[in-house]
Design a protein around this motif. Structure first.
Motif, PDB file in Angstrom:
ATOM      1  N   SER A 103       2.390   3.495  -7.924  1.00 47.88           N
ATOM      2  CA  SER A 103       1.571   3.118  -6.887  1.00 47.88           C
ATOM      3  C   SER A 103       1.121   1.805  -6.933  1.00 47.88           C
ATOM      4  O   SER A 103       0.818   1.223  -7.961  1.00 47.88           O
ATOM      5  CB  SER A 103       0.403   4.271  -6.577  1.00 47.88           C
ATOM      6  OG  SER A 103       0.845   5.658  -6.744  1.00 47.88           O
ATOM      7  N   LEU A 104       1.316   0.998  -5.709  1.00 45.50           N
ATOM      8  CA  LEU A 104       0.706  -0.351  -5.597  1.00 45.50           C
ATOM      9  C   LEU A 104       1.545  -1.324  -6.280  1.00 45.50           C
ATOM     10  O   LEU A 104       1.725  -2.455  -5.842  1.00 45.50           O
ATOM     11  CB  LEU A 104      -0.699  -0.527  -6.058  1.00 45.50           C
ATOM     12  CG  LEU A 104      -1.615   0.557  -5.368  1.00 45.50           C
ATOM     13  CD1 LEU A 104      -2.912   0.143  -6.103  1.00 45.50           C
ATOM     14  CD2 LEU A 104      -1.971  -0.265  -3.967  1.00 45.50           C
ATOM     15  N   SER A 105       2.384  -0.716  -7.323  1.00 48.95           N
ATOM     16  CA  SER A 105       3.172  -1.785  -8.044  1.00 48.95           C
ATOM     17  C   SER A 105       4.656  -0.894  -8.432  1.00 48.95           C
ATOM     18  O   SER A 105       4.515   0.426  -8.508  1.00 48.95           O
ATOM     19  CB  SER A 105       2.522  -2.042  -9.313  1.00 48.95           C
ATOM     20  OG  SER A 105       3.370  -2.831 -10.387  1.00 48.95           O
ATOM     21  N   TYR A 106       5.635  -1.384  -8.884  1.00 52.82           N
ATOM     22  CA  TYR A 106       6.813  -0.831  -9.105  1.00 52.82           C
ATOM     23  C   TYR A 106       6.973  -0.371 -10.506  1.00 52.82           C
ATOM     24  O   TYR A 106       7.940   0.206 -10.851  1.00 52.82           O
ATOM     25  CB  TYR A 106       7.969  -1.805  -8.845  1.00 52.82           C
ATOM     26  CG  TYR A 106       8.182  -1.936  -7.001  1.00 52.82           C
ATOM     27  CD1 TYR A 106       8.320  -0.946  -6.438  1.00 52.82           C
ATOM     28  CD2 TYR A 106       8.285  -3.221  -6.776  1.00 52.82           C
ATOM     29  CE1 TYR A 106       8.465  -1.192  -4.996  1.00 52.82           C
ATOM     30  CE2 TYR A 106       8.336  -3.654  -5.375  1.00 52.82           C
ATOM     31  CZ  TYR A 106       8.344  -2.469  -4.614  1.00 52.82           C
ATOM     32  OH  TYR A 106       8.624  -2.525  -3.236  1.00 52.82           O
TER      33      TYR A 106
ATOM     34  N   PRO B  24       0.750  -1.420  -0.137  1.00 52.82           N
ATOM     35  CA  PRO B  24      -0.058  -0.072  -0.090  1.00 52.82           C
ATOM     36  C   PRO B  24       0.769   1.176   0.115  1.00 52.82           C
ATOM     37  O   PRO B  24       1.199   1.922   0.923  1.00 52.82           O
ATOM     38  CB  PRO B  24      -0.890  -0.087   1.476  1.00 52.82           C
ATOM     39  CG  PRO B  24       0.236  -0.960   2.167  1.00 52.82           C
ATOM     40  CD  PRO B  24       0.965  -1.826   1.213  1.00 52.82           C
ATOM     41  N   PHE B  25       1.635   1.545  -1.067  1.00 50.59           N
ATOM     42  CA  PHE B  25       2.333   2.887  -1.177  1.00 50.59           C
ATOM     43  C   PHE B  25       1.691   3.796  -2.395  1.00 50.59           C
ATOM     44  O   PHE B  25       1.320   2.829  -3.486  1.00 50.59           O
ATOM     45  CB  PHE B  25       3.709   2.555  -1.282  1.00 50.59           C
ATOM     46  CG  PHE B  25       4.124   1.810  -2.515  1.00 50.59           C
ATOM     47  CD1 PHE B  25       4.524   2.457  -3.620  1.00 50.59           C
ATOM     48  CD2 PHE B  25       4.128   0.369  -2.405  1.00 50.59           C
ATOM     49  CE1 PHE B  25       5.145   1.856  -4.729  1.00 50.59           C
ATOM     50  CE2 PHE B  25       4.583  -0.114  -3.472  1.00 50.59           C
ATOM     51  CZ  PHE B  25       5.084   0.437  -4.816  1.00 50.59           C
TER      52      PHE B  25
ATOM     53  N   GLU C 145       6.385  10.826  -1.768  1.00 51.38           N
ATOM     54  CA  GLU C 145       5.821   9.530  -1.430  1.00 51.38           C
ATOM     55  C   GLU C 145       4.960   9.814  -0.413  1.00 51.38           C
ATOM     56  O   GLU C 145       5.182  10.270   0.661  1.00 51.38           O
ATOM     57  CB  GLU C 145       7.125   8.786  -0.786  1.00 51.38           C
ATOM     58  CG  GLU C 145       8.286   8.388  -1.736  1.00 51.38           C
ATOM     59  CD  GLU C 145       9.454   7.758  -1.169  1.00 51.38           C
ATOM     60  OE1 GLU C 145       9.455   7.599   0.222  1.00 51.38           O
ATOM     61  OE2 GLU C 145      10.392   7.391  -1.772  1.00 51.38           O
ATOM     62  N   VAL C 146       3.876   9.572  -0.712  1.00 53.00           N
ATOM     63  CA  VAL C 146       2.434  10.014   0.204  1.00 53.00           C
ATOM     64  C   VAL C 146       2.671   9.220   1.519  1.00 53.00           C
ATOM     65  O   VAL C 146       2.472   9.807   2.626  1.00 53.00           O
ATOM     66  CB  VAL C 146       1.200   9.517  -0.429  1.00 53.00           C
ATOM     67  CG1 VAL C 146       0.134   9.746   0.478  1.00 53.00           C
ATOM     68  CG2 VAL C 146       1.066  10.365  -1.706  1.00 53.00           C
ATOM     69  N   ASN C 147       2.954   7.826   1.373  1.00 50.66           N
ATOM     70  CA  ASN C 147       2.701   7.008   2.509  1.00 50.66           C
ATOM     71  C   ASN C 147       3.939   7.178   3.538  1.00 50.66           C
ATOM     72  O   ASN C 147       3.880   7.206   4.548  1.00 50.66           O
ATOM     73  CB  ASN C 147       2.761   5.631   2.285  1.00 50.66           C
ATOM     74  CG  ASN C 147       1.627   5.077   1.500  1.00 50.66           C
ATOM     75  OD1 ASN C 147       1.388   5.548   0.470  1.00 50.66           O
ATOM     76  ND2 ASN C 147       0.562   4.577   2.283  1.00 50.66           N
ATOM     77  N   ASN C 148       5.135   7.858   2.883  1.00 48.98           N
ATOM     78  CA  ASN C 148       6.290   8.152   3.978  1.00 48.98           C
ATOM     79  C   ASN C 148       6.121   9.778   4.173  1.00 48.98           C
ATOM     80  O   ASN C 148       7.196  10.274   4.952  1.00 48.98           O
ATOM     81  CB  ASN C 148       7.496   8.002   3.268  1.00 48.98           C
ATOM     82  CG  ASN C 148       7.810   6.627   2.877  1.00 48.98           C
ATOM     83  OD1 ASN C 148       7.386   5.655   3.775  1.00 48.98           O
ATOM     84  ND2 ASN C 148       8.622   5.971   1.909  1.00 48.98           N
TER      85      ASN C 148
END
Length: 252
Positions: free
Chosen positions: A183-186, A88-89, A110-113
């Motif tokens: 997002s969600l995948s590289y 979930p990133f 980086e939203v989650n960071n």
């Protein structure tokens, strides 16, 4: 005559742009908050930019991107629609001058960071006071909803202008474009195939008098001074940059 006026007013009401409520940033996407997605992504592990040009990406998550610029804040969401995710990133890459620039991404978030970086580099700066997010999972599908203060983009633009990035003419006010998403995948999704608006555009022109934090200014300006014109590099990172990115996500 009255009937004609009433008909005209009805037509105006129908054609007017919809007004959405301020999203609650609770990980749940509602039509009343966003309306239709600004972009629909089908992440392709075989794409040329997959894994920053590295093979072997096993995450094939498809997702919708939603944006709503309201109250001097960019609200948004990355909602998985299928496939499997790498976690979930939400890593987003913005073009601060899509009209007059070369089309590359300058600002990464980086939203989650809750941190930003100059795209294509590892020059990170803290944005924890300017970003909120919430992540939910339903039936194995992940949604990350977020808010980013528009001052983040204005500060970044001001830092670039202070370094002479826009040349003698300075910065010409224009919408900011969400260029790319990892997002969600590289796999990297976005680019010219999504049209002139990329994954979505929004305005950051209307300031509300907020004063940028000195630490944020310093990090942005120092970072820009160190990188200089290298900010123009597109998302074609080396194997070393990809490894750093994976480690940063894993450590978060």
């Amino acid at each position: 005559m009255l009937k004609m006026i009433a008909t005209a007013l009805t037509g105006l009401m129908i054609s007017a742009a919809p007004v959405y409520a301020a999203p609650a940033v609770d990980g749940v996407v509602n039509d009343s908050e966003y309306g239709a997605p600004t972009a629909t992504v089908a992440t392709n592990p075989a794409a040329s930019q997959s894994n920053f040009n590295m093979p072997g990406n096993s995450a094939t998550a498809g997702y919708n991107i939603y944006l709503n610029d309201l109250n001097d804040t960019l609200f948004g969401a990355v909602m998985q629609t299928g496939g499997n995710s790498a976690g979930p990133f939400a890593n987003l890459y913005f073009d601060i001058d899509p009209v007059t620039g070369s089309g590359g991404s300058e600002l990464g978030i980086e939203v989650n960071n809750r941190r930003g970086f100059i795209a294509g580099t590892s020059n990170f700066f803290d944005l924890s006071s300017a970003i909120t997010f919430a992540t939910t999972s339903t039936a194995g599908l992940t949604t990350t909803e977020f808010s980013i203060a528009n001052s983040v983009f204005r500060d970044f633009i001001a830092g670039a202008a202070a370094q002479g990035y826009f040349g003698a003419g300075g910065y010409a006010p224009q919408n900011v474009r969400l260029n790319l998403s990892q997002s969600l995948s590289y796999s990297v999704a976005g680019g010219t195939s999504y049209g002139p608006n990329g994954l979505g555009t929004f305005s950051v022109a209307a300031a509300t008098g907020a004063v940028p934090e000195p630490a944020t200014w310093a990090m942005m300006i120092l970072g820009m001074g160190a990188v200089g014109l290298a900010m123009r590099r597109r998302m074609k990172a080396s194997e070393a940059n990809f490894t750093k990115k994976v480690r940063a996500i894993s450590a978060a």
